[in-house]
Design an enzyme around this catalytic site. Structure first.
Site, PDB file in Angstrom:
ATOM      1  N   CYS A   2       1.053  -0.777  -0.292  1.00 37.74           N
ATOM      2  CA  CYS A   2      -0.079  -0.159  -0.138  1.00 37.74           C
ATOM      3  C   CYS A   2       0.868   1.512  -0.349  1.00 37.74           C
ATOM      4  O   CYS A   2       2.039   1.364   0.848  1.00 37.74           O
ATOM      5  CB  CYS A   2      -0.985   0.222   1.247  1.00 37.74           C
ATOM      6  SG  CYS A   2      -2.231  -1.316   1.794  1.00 37.74           S
ATOM      7  N   ARG A  27       4.640   0.437  -6.529  1.00 36.40           N
ATOM      8  CA  ARG A  27       5.218  -0.332  -5.135  1.00 36.40           C
ATOM      9  C   ARG A  27       3.682  -1.632  -5.204  1.00 36.40           C
ATOM     10  O   ARG A  27       4.091  -2.229  -4.352  1.00 36.40           O
ATOM     11  CB  ARG A  27       4.543   0.433  -4.196  1.00 36.40           C
ATOM     12  CG  ARG A  27       5.375   1.359  -3.398  1.00 36.40           C
ATOM     13  CD  ARG A  27       5.035   2.555  -2.566  1.00 36.40           C
ATOM     14  NE  ARG A  27       4.560   1.670  -1.357  1.00 36.40           N
ATOM     15  CZ  ARG A  27       5.604   1.954  -0.204  1.00 36.40           C
ATOM     16  NH1 ARG A  27       6.407   2.895  -0.069  1.00 36.40           N
ATOM     17  NH2 ARG A  27       5.553   1.525   0.957  1.00 36.40           N
ATOM     18  N   TRP A  74      -2.905  -2.728  -1.135  1.00 38.40           N
ATOM     19  CA  TRP A  74      -2.933  -4.087  -2.262  1.00 38.40           C
ATOM     20  C   TRP A  74      -3.585  -4.834  -0.818  1.00 38.40           C
ATOM     21  O   TRP A  74      -3.157  -4.958   0.291  1.00 38.40           O
ATOM     22  CB  TRP A  74      -1.219  -3.538  -2.124  1.00 38.40           C
ATOM     23  CG  TRP A  74      -0.310  -5.047  -2.444  1.00 38.40           C
ATOM     24  CD1 TRP A  74      -0.234  -6.272  -3.068  1.00 38.40           C
ATOM     25  CD2 TRP A  74      -0.093  -6.351  -1.433  1.00 38.40           C
ATOM     26  NE1 TRP A  74       0.604  -6.900  -3.649  1.00 38.40           N
ATOM     27  CE2 TRP A  74       0.679  -7.516  -2.637  1.00 38.40           C
ATOM     28  CE3 TRP A  74       0.322  -6.554   0.137  1.00 38.40           C
ATOM     29  CZ2 TRP A  74       1.006  -8.717  -1.632  1.00 38.40           C
ATOM     30  CZ3 TRP A  74       1.035  -8.298   0.434  1.00 38.40           C
ATOM     31  CH2 TRP A  74       1.345  -8.696  -0.481  1.00 38.40           C
ATOM     32  N   ASN A  99      -1.917   1.921   5.974  1.00 32.77           N
ATOM     33  CA  ASN A  99      -0.527   1.099   5.709  1.00 32.77           C
ATOM     34  C   ASN A  99      -0.304   0.419   6.721  1.00 32.77           C
ATOM     35  O   ASN A  99      -0.424   0.931   7.569  1.00 32.77           O
ATOM     36  CB  ASN A  99       0.220   1.958   5.019  1.00 32.77           C
ATOM     37  CG  ASN A  99       0.413   2.320   3.502  1.00 32.77           C
ATOM     38  OD1 ASN A  99      -0.444   1.599   3.583  1.00 32.77           O
ATOM     39  ND2 ASN A  99       1.651   2.672   3.215  1.00 32.77           N
ATOM     40  N   GLY A 100      -0.289  -1.589   6.398  1.00 32.74           N
ATOM     41  CA  GLY A 100      -0.229  -2.114   7.684  1.00 32.74           C
ATOM     42  C   GLY A 100      -1.042  -3.474   7.999  1.00 32.74           C
ATOM     43  O   GLY A 100      -2.139  -3.289   6.924  1.00 32.74           O
ATOM     44  N   GLU A 482      17.937 -17.355  -8.164  1.00 29.46           N
ATOM     45  CA  GLU A 482      17.570 -15.692  -8.535  1.00 29.46           C
ATOM     46  C   GLU A 482      16.843 -15.617 -10.246  1.00 29.46           C
ATOM     47  O   GLU A 482      16.068 -15.077 -10.175  1.00 29.46           O
ATOM     48  CB  GLU A 482      18.741 -14.935  -8.635  1.00 29.46           C
ATOM     49  CG  GLU A 482      19.013 -13.635  -9.186  1.00 29.46           C
ATOM     50  CD  GLU A 482      17.618 -12.671  -7.750  1.00 29.46           C
ATOM     51  OE1 GLU A 482      17.028 -13.531  -7.061  1.00 29.46           O
ATOM     52  OE2 GLU A 482      17.090 -11.666  -8.322  1.00 29.46           O
ATOM     53  N   LYS A 486      13.128 -14.521 -10.781  1.00 22.53           N
ATOM     54  CA  LYS A 486      12.838 -13.378 -11.607  1.00 22.53           C
ATOM     55  C   LYS A 486      12.324 -13.804 -12.575  1.00 22.53           C
ATOM     56  O   LYS A 486      11.249 -13.387 -12.930  1.00 22.53           O
ATOM     57  CB  LYS A 486      13.566 -13.086 -12.690  1.00 22.53           C
ATOM     58  CG  LYS A 486      15.039 -12.088 -11.628  1.00 22.53           C
ATOM     59  CD  LYS A 486      14.737 -10.791 -11.747  1.00 22.53           C
ATOM     60  CE  LYS A 486      13.842 -10.885  -9.900  1.00 22.53           C
ATOM     61  NZ  LYS A 486      15.125 -10.807  -9.109  1.00 22.53           N
ATOM     62  N   GLU A 489       8.094 -14.573 -11.281  1.00 25.12           N
ATOM     63  CA  GLU A 489       7.536 -13.793 -10.653  1.00 25.12           C
ATOM     64  C   GLU A 489       6.818 -12.331 -12.127  1.00 25.12           C
ATOM     65  O   GLU A 489       6.265 -11.851 -11.782  1.00 25.12           O
ATOM     66  CB  GLU A 489       8.390 -12.552 -10.003  1.00 25.12           C
ATOM     67  CG  GLU A 489       9.720 -12.030 -10.359  1.00 25.12           C
ATOM     68  CD  GLU A 489      10.446 -10.999  -9.026  1.00 25.12           C
ATOM     69  OE1 GLU A 489       9.852 -11.314  -7.795  1.00 25.12           O
ATOM     70  OE2 GLU A 489      11.593 -10.733  -8.940  1.00 25.12           O
ATOM     71  N   HIS A 505      18.509 -36.614  -7.977  1.00 27.40           N
ATOM     72  CA  HIS A 505      18.217 -37.442  -6.934  1.00 27.40           C
ATOM     73  C   HIS A 505      16.059 -37.043  -6.622  1.00 27.40           C
ATOM     74  O   HIS A 505      15.979 -36.913  -6.262  1.00 27.40           O
ATOM     75  CB  HIS A 505      18.888 -36.429  -5.778  1.00 27.40           C
ATOM     76  CG  HIS A 505      20.259 -37.269  -5.645  1.00 27.40           C
ATOM     77  ND1 HIS A 505      20.757 -38.623  -5.231  1.00 27.40           N
ATOM     78  CD2 HIS A 505      20.918 -36.546  -5.534  1.00 27.40           C
ATOM     79  CE1 HIS A 505      22.270 -38.645  -5.401  1.00 27.40           C
ATOM     80  NE2 HIS A 505      22.008 -36.893  -5.723  1.00 27.40           N
ATOM     81  N   LYS A 604       6.403  -4.336  -3.642  1.00 27.61           N
ATOM     82  CA  LYS A 604       8.033  -3.041  -3.755  1.00 27.61           C
ATOM     83  C   LYS A 604       9.063  -3.705  -2.751  1.00 27.61           C
ATOM     84  O   LYS A 604       9.081  -4.271  -2.652  1.00 27.61           O
ATOM     85  CB  LYS A 604       8.121  -2.301  -4.725  1.00 27.61           C
ATOM     86  CG  LYS A 604       9.345  -2.022  -4.937  1.00 27.61           C
ATOM     87  CD  LYS A 604      10.236  -2.392  -5.718  1.00 27.61           C
ATOM     88  CE  LYS A 604      11.629  -2.123  -6.057  1.00 27.61           C
ATOM     89  NZ  LYS A 604      12.441  -3.545  -6.800  1.00 27.61           N
TER      90      LYS A 604
HETATM   91  C1  F6R Z   1      12.656 -10.146  -5.598  1.00 29.12           C
HETATM   92  C2  F6R Z   1      12.359  -9.029  -5.063  1.00 29.12           C
HETATM   93  C3  F6R Z   1      11.534  -9.691  -3.702  1.00 29.12           C
HETATM   94  C4  F6R Z   1      12.445  -8.976  -2.709  1.00 29.12           C
HETATM   95  C5  F6R Z   1      12.210  -9.341  -0.974  1.00 29.12           C
HETATM   96  C6  F6R Z   1      13.099  -8.454  -0.200  1.00 29.12           C
HETATM   97  O1  F6R Z   1      12.082  -9.359  -7.569  1.00 29.12           O
HETATM   98  O2  F6R Z   1      12.483  -8.050  -5.441  1.00 29.12           O
HETATM   99  O3  F6R Z   1      12.227 -10.596  -3.175  1.00 29.12           O
HETATM  100  O4  F6R Z   1      14.098  -9.445  -3.075  1.00 29.12           O
HETATM  101  O5  F6R Z   1      10.849  -8.465  -0.948  1.00 29.12           O
HETATM  102  O6  F6R Z   1      12.989  -7.105   0.006  1.00 29.12           O
HETATM  103  P1  F6R Z   1      14.147  -5.867   0.147  1.00 29.12           P
HETATM  104  O7  F6R Z   1      15.180  -6.327  -0.017  1.00 29.12           O
HETATM  105  O8  F6R Z   1      13.374  -4.199  -0.063  1.00 29.12           O
HETATM  106  O9  F6R Z   1      13.691  -6.393   1.885  1.00 29.12           O
END
Ligand code: F6R
Length: 609
Positions: A2, A27, A74, A99-100, A482, A486, A489, A505, A604
């Site tokens: 949010c 976000r 959100w 927010n929260g 990673e 990517k 997501e 395995h 985000k």
């Molecule tokens: C994936 C991504 C998330 C963040 C995770 C932690 O692309 O961005 O997996 O890495 O939510 O976020 P931060 O780094 O802000 O603590």
């Protein structure tokens, strides 16, 4: 997650609020809303969907006012819908954005229903607006009503609230969720992120946990959790407006992938004296703290966690220091044993990730002597809560999928490896060699970015796939993880990563012509082993995509696609191999037509548990 914007000014604040919401879109959200006080009444517009739809609704049926609050939601409690969108309003008097998560919302809701309050949403937030209204009847002051309300709340919140009873007062408060105050000339703002306010001000006050602020046309008063008036420092932000613009790029993610050479160079700048790391870059006390460190505990989530996993290889093989890495959301609820003289290292792009903050708190509770944050946001809670800090200087990262924040985290973690390694296994010659590799890294990443067209062509082959398998070994296994994260997501293709040796395995059972297998194959001591793993895939008719350096002698054929990157005989090759995987995920997502910068269901800055 949010987003909040609020404003009190001598002009119509609706355009400021809408622009602020637009700047918070990155976000992640599913509905948006605005409320102002106009002609002594609360006027509100809400929409499920994008800020652009909200803006169109306001254009069709205008509202205006000199005080207002706005929100992108959100969904946590209650589906994405207009009725659950903020601002929430009580009895046409009080409007509130939040927010929260309010953890005791069910109890409060029961009490309020018994007291005759009517609920119009399924959100946890609605109890807060009713509680403020209720207190307002008793105290007659919005500030006091909010002070009394938050005393009853359990959970995390950032709140902005207005009331028709005091049309010149905006009250804001935070606990566990970020909130910043923007100072204009005779006008004042609130937001969950400075990005929302950059068009109107560069001067900010970062509220501390438990703070409550009262904004009026005369200025801002801040009170701490105990109700005492407090002064908080005013900070001038150096973030450039254009740093959050997309420019010629089609997506922020694409822009951010291409910004990596500069971001890495900036993360290194001023932190070395020749090829010698300046330890004070981590804070003035860093040398004394590092002298004591005998082990490292890394805590992070998602992509930042993957950076930590790479660092474990570096810490143990280069520095010779024991290193544990754990997902923050697990650590915070475990019964972990912390060895004496362990340095707790948190990694976070945003510095506001609720799980990472809680894990740090848990580590401190268990007696961690020293903490270090590797973070991209100077003003974040994580930076404030940590003894030592190394800021990655990636610049604002808007795309939800983290890219330049990740590679700069790796650079920062290698710097930490050098600092700790000096006191353990790392000799001066190796330190110098790695330092020169660090300085060569921006140019190496530029080289890999040149592969963009070829990777785009390869991506076509993924467009109709439902699953993908990523393989790596050693420090490239977290890079495979990673790459899989990517891809899943942003393209919504189900992707898994395995250490290549694990293939036989179990996961080998999945391999057939419909399962692309992506292998990260640098020329290192594990290459021969990895090549055997690739043969296992080929023998089962799998479609192989090998990201290799020039020395790999795997012959391309109809089912084996080899993408060569410049030779990477060095410790930093995990950084190099990250880039083609980012590009692959990006192009596959573009071909599949997903919302690359704002993938569904994701946020985000994950400021709730
Ligand atoms: C994936 C991504 C998330 C963040 C995770 C932690 O692309 O961005 O997996 O890495 O939510 O976020 P931060 O780094 O802000 O603590």
């Amino acid at each position: 997650m949010c987003g909040i914007v609020g404003a009190i000014a001598q002009r119509n604040v609706v355009p400021i609020l809408i622009e602020g919401l637009r700047r918070l879109e990155y976000r992640g959200y599913d509905s948006a809303g605005v409320a102002v006080i106009q002609d002594g009444e609360i006027r509100r517009r809400r929409k499920q969907g994008k800020v652009a739809e909200l803006a169109a609704a306001i254009e069709a049926d205008p509202i205006e006012g000199r005080i207002g609050i706005a929100h992108t939601r959100w969904a946590t409690h209650g589906v994405p819908s207009e009725r659950n969108a903020h601002p929430h309003v009580c009895r046409n008097t009080v409007a509130l954005v939040h927010n929260g998560i309010i953890e005791n919302h069910e109890t409060l809701r029961e009490e309020q229903i018994a007291a005759g309050y009517e609920f119009t949403s399924e959100t946890d937030t609605e109890v807060v607006v009713h509680a403020v209204y209720d207190q307002l009847q008793r105290t007659g002051s919005l500030l006091e009503a909010v002070q009394a309300t938050v005393a009853k709340l359990e959970g995390a919140y950032a709140i902005g609230v207005i009331s028709v009873t005091e049309p010149d007062v905006l009250v804001a408060c935070r606990k566990g969720s970020p909130l910043v105050i923007g100072l204009g000339i005779g006008e004042y703002f609130i937001a969950s992120d400075i990005a929302a306010l950059l068009p109107v001000t560069r001067r900010f006050i970062f509220l501390e946990d438990g703070d409550i602020a009262e904004l009026t046309p005369e200025g801002v008063r801040i009170f701490d959790e105990a109700g005492n008036p407090v002064e908080r420092p005013v900070k001038d932000s150096e973030v450039q407006l254009d740093a959050v613009e997309r420019g010629e790029y089609r997506h922020y993610m694409q822009k951010e992938i291409f910004e990596q050479p500069r971001a890495i160079a900036e993360t290194l700048e001023g932190r070395f004296n020749g090829l010698k790391l300046i330890e004070e870059a981590f804070g003035n006390d860093a040398p004394a703290v590092f002298d004591r460190v005998k082990a490292v505990q890394i805590l992070a989530c998602g992509t930042s966690y993957h950076a930590g996993l790479v660092a474990r290889y570096w810490m143990e093989s280069l520095a010779g220091i024991p290193c544990n890495v754990e997902v923050a959301s697990e650590y915070r609820y475990r019964d972990p044993v912390l060895l004496p003289d362990t340095l707790v290292v948190t990694i976070s792009q945003s510095g506001e990730t609720a799980d990472t903050l809680a894990a740090l708190e848990e580590a401190k509770r268990r007696g961690a002597l020293h903490s270090l944050a590797i973070c991209n946001v100077q003003e974040s809670s994580l930076v404030r809560e940590s003894d030592l800090v190394l800021l990655t200087r990636a610049g604002p990262e808007i795309g939800v999928a983290s890219t330049k924040a990740f590679t700069t985290q790796l650079v920062a973690l290698m710097m930490l490896t050098l600092a700790l390694g000096r006191r353990h296994r790392l000799d001066r010659v190796t330190e110098k060699r790695i330092a020169s590799q660090l300085f060569a890294l921006p140019a190496r990443v530029e080289d890999v970015l040149e592969l963009d067209d070829r990777i785009r062509a390869l991506s076509e082959r993924f467009a109709d796939k439902q699953h993908a398998l990523f393989l790596g070994r050693g420090s490239h296994y977290p890079i495979a993880m990673e790459g899989a994260l990517k891809l899943k997501e942003i393209s919504y293709i189900h992707a898994e990563a395995y250490p290549a040796g694990e293939l036989k395995h179990g996961p080998l059972a999945l391999v057939d012509a419909d399962m692309p297998v992506i292998a990260v194959a640098p020329n290192n001591s594990l290459l021969e082993k990895l090549k055997s793993n690739l043969q296992e895939v080929k023998a089962r008719g799998g479609e192989l995509y090998v990201f290799a350096d020039e020395t790999l002698d795997v012959q391309p054929d109809d089912h084996t696609h080899v993408l060569t990157v410049t030779p990477t005989e060095n410790e930093l090759s995990p950084v190099i191999f990250t880039v083609p995987l980012q590009l692959l995920a990006y192009h596959v997502a573009v071909i599949r037509g997903t919302d690359v910068d704002k993938p569904r269901n994701l946020a985000k800055s994950v400021t709730v548990e």
